[in-house]
Design a protein around this motif. Structure first.
Motif, PDB file in Angstrom:
ATOM      1  N   THR A  40      -6.845   4.385  -3.684  1.00  0.00           N
ATOM      2  CA  THR A  40      -6.188   3.865  -2.483  1.00  0.00           C
ATOM      3  C   THR A  40      -6.811   2.658  -1.806  1.00  0.00           C
ATOM      4  O   THR A  40      -5.935   1.657  -1.519  1.00  0.00           O
ATOM      5  CB  THR A  40      -6.080   4.968  -1.535  1.00  0.00           C
ATOM      6  OG1 THR A  40      -5.401   5.799  -1.898  1.00  0.00           O
ATOM      7  CG2 THR A  40      -5.348   4.526  -0.165  1.00  0.00           C
ATOM      8  N   HIS A  71      -5.015  -2.272  -1.980  1.00  0.00           N
ATOM      9  CA  HIS A  71      -4.565  -3.489  -1.269  1.00  0.00           C
ATOM     10  C   HIS A  71      -4.694  -4.777  -1.946  1.00  0.00           C
ATOM     11  O   HIS A  71      -3.761  -5.628  -2.012  1.00  0.00           O
ATOM     12  CB  HIS A  71      -5.196  -3.395  -0.086  1.00  0.00           C
ATOM     13  CG  HIS A  71      -5.136  -2.305   0.830  1.00  0.00           C
ATOM     14  ND1 HIS A  71      -4.118  -1.835   1.542  1.00  0.00           N
ATOM     15  CD2 HIS A  71      -5.837  -1.019   0.877  1.00  0.00           C
ATOM     16  CE1 HIS A  71      -3.970  -0.687   2.078  1.00  0.00           C
ATOM     17  NE2 HIS A  71      -5.075  -0.258   1.892  1.00  0.00           N
ATOM     18  N   ASP A  80      -1.929  -4.936  -4.190  1.00  0.00           N
ATOM     19  CA  ASP A  80      -0.587  -5.418  -3.509  1.00  0.00           C
ATOM     20  C   ASP A  80      -0.444  -6.762  -3.376  1.00  0.00           C
ATOM     21  O   ASP A  80       0.589  -7.510  -3.538  1.00  0.00           O
ATOM     22  CB  ASP A  80      -0.707  -4.794  -2.119  1.00  0.00           C
ATOM     23  CG  ASP A  80      -0.638  -3.403  -1.754  1.00  0.00           C
ATOM     24  OD1 ASP A  80      -0.314  -2.616  -2.846  1.00  0.00           O
ATOM     25  OD2 ASP A  80      -0.793  -2.693  -0.750  1.00  0.00           O
ATOM     26  N   ALA A 132       2.017   0.230  -5.368  1.00  0.00           N
ATOM     27  CA  ALA A 132       1.866  -1.060  -4.632  1.00  0.00           C
ATOM     28  C   ALA A 132       3.397  -1.551  -4.491  1.00  0.00           C
ATOM     29  O   ALA A 132       3.516  -2.162  -3.403  1.00  0.00           O
ATOM     30  CB  ALA A 132       1.079  -1.941  -5.772  1.00  0.00           C
ATOM     31  N   ARG A 182       5.885   0.125  -3.965  1.00  0.00           N
ATOM     32  CA  ARG A 182       6.612   0.777  -2.928  1.00  0.00           C
ATOM     33  C   ARG A 182       5.900   0.193  -1.424  1.00  0.00           C
ATOM     34  O   ARG A 182       6.720   0.162  -0.564  1.00  0.00           O
ATOM     35  CB  ARG A 182       6.395   2.240  -3.081  1.00  0.00           C
ATOM     36  CG  ARG A 182       7.274   2.885  -3.954  1.00  0.00           C
ATOM     37  CD  ARG A 182       7.489   4.402  -3.783  1.00  0.00           C
ATOM     38  NE  ARG A 182       8.275   4.986  -4.867  1.00  0.00           N
ATOM     39  CZ  ARG A 182       7.624   5.635  -5.891  1.00  0.00           C
ATOM     40  NH1 ARG A 182       6.473   5.890  -5.928  1.00  0.00           N
ATOM     41  NH2 ARG A 182       8.533   6.255  -6.734  1.00  0.00           N
ATOM     42  N   ARG A 183       4.813   0.291  -1.568  1.00  0.00           N
ATOM     43  CA  ARG A 183       4.037  -0.304  -0.297  1.00  0.00           C
ATOM     44  C   ARG A 183       4.568  -1.787   0.210  1.00  0.00           C
ATOM     45  O   ARG A 183       4.734  -2.008   1.416  1.00  0.00           O
ATOM     46  CB  ARG A 183       2.556  -0.650  -0.436  1.00  0.00           C
ATOM     47  CG  ARG A 183       1.795   0.910  -0.422  1.00  0.00           C
ATOM     48  CD  ARG A 183       0.434   0.678  -0.138  1.00  0.00           C
ATOM     49  NE  ARG A 183      -0.195  -0.089  -1.435  1.00  0.00           N
ATOM     50  CZ  ARG A 183      -0.743   0.585  -2.640  1.00  0.00           C
ATOM     51  NH1 ARG A 183      -0.608   1.945  -2.546  1.00  0.00           N
ATOM     52  NH2 ARG A 183      -1.307  -0.010  -3.272  1.00  0.00           N
TER      53      ARG A 183
END
Length: 258
Positions: free
Chosen positions: A163, A167, A170, A197, A199-200
């Motif tokens: 997790t 980032h 992303d 990623a 989805r974020r």
């Protein structure tokens, strides 16, 4: 090896901000203006204590005997390849005596032998081997990153480590998106990390979540309406290539569809 000391391919410069927790990773990733800045920030990250301790232990007291006389990178693995890629390859994590030694993704280990030979056969790589960061290898149209940027013990990052490192992925997807047409996930962790990623970032991802498998395929839609193809392949790890679970022909067939 401290950043900015001239290691071949070292993207970091003195003064590069260092992340020490997930919130700082998220902030520094969002603030990276381009892949050069992103790779520099990745390469000095210290957000996951277990991974920092492991990668540095391997790089000092835990070196493999065959490489005992070589300096080790001992840091997170930055992305490698074309800064404006048409294809983004997402692997699992650096190998302890591969990227963690050489400082370049999939370089200096058997997994790299497989992926770069396949990319060379497909016309993406300038040469079929990747032995060291300064060996002259170039990628055209492809950038390689990983779901987790530090070598994890037993190749098993924890959910929190995945997790936290997500980032960085992303931002890699955001920066690549304008010219991107497809993504290749090597293994289930790379597949799941790419979907998470997306989805974020607010990309449209099919539901239920597409399941990973060799030659699995699905489509992702960006907020500006572009459709990107996500392809899956068994990872190029020795447990797959030595056993015949993944063959050169299988890997070539997936790459040909990118």
């Amino acid at each position: 090896m401290p950043p900015g000391t001239g290691w071949p391919g070292d993207p970091a410069l003195p003064g590069t901000p260092v992340a020490h927790d997930e919130a700082q990773v998220a902030n520094l990733a969002r603030g990276a203006a381009d892949v050069a800045a992103l790779d520099a920030r990745v390469s000095v990250c210290r957000a996951c204590p277990r991974l920092v301790a492991w990668r540095e232990e391997v790089a000092t007291a835990g070196r493999r005997a065959a490489f005992a006389d070589q300096p080790y990178w001992g840091r997170p693995g930055p992305g490698f390849g074309d800064p404006r890629p048409e294809v983004l390859v997402v692997g699992l994590a650096p190998a302890a005596n591969g990227t963690n030694r050489t400082g370049r993704m999939f370089t200096g280990d058997r997994s790299g032998d497989w992926i770069y030979a396949a990319l060379h056969r497909a016309g993406y790589a300038s040469r079929p081997t990747s032995t060291a960061a300064g060996d002259g290898l170039e990628l055209t149209g492809v950038r390689i990153v990983a779901a987790v940027r530090c070598a994890p013990p037993a190749n098993r990052p924890t959910p929190l480590e995945r997790t936290t490192c997500g980032h960085w992925l992303d931002r890699d997807l955001e920066l690549a998106a304008p010219g991107l047409r497809s993504l290749l996930a090597l293994g289930a962790i790379g597949w799941d990390a790419t979907l998470a990623a997306a989805r974020r970032l607010g990309w449209e991802v099919p539901r239920p979540r597409p399941r990973f498998g060799h030659d699995a395929r699905t489509e992702l839609r960006t907020p500006d309406g572009r459709t990107l193809r996500l392809h899956g392949s068994y990872h190029v790890s020795q447990q797959n290539t030595f056993t015949g679970r993944l063959t050169e022909e299988m890997l070539d067939a997936v790459i040909a569809r990118l």
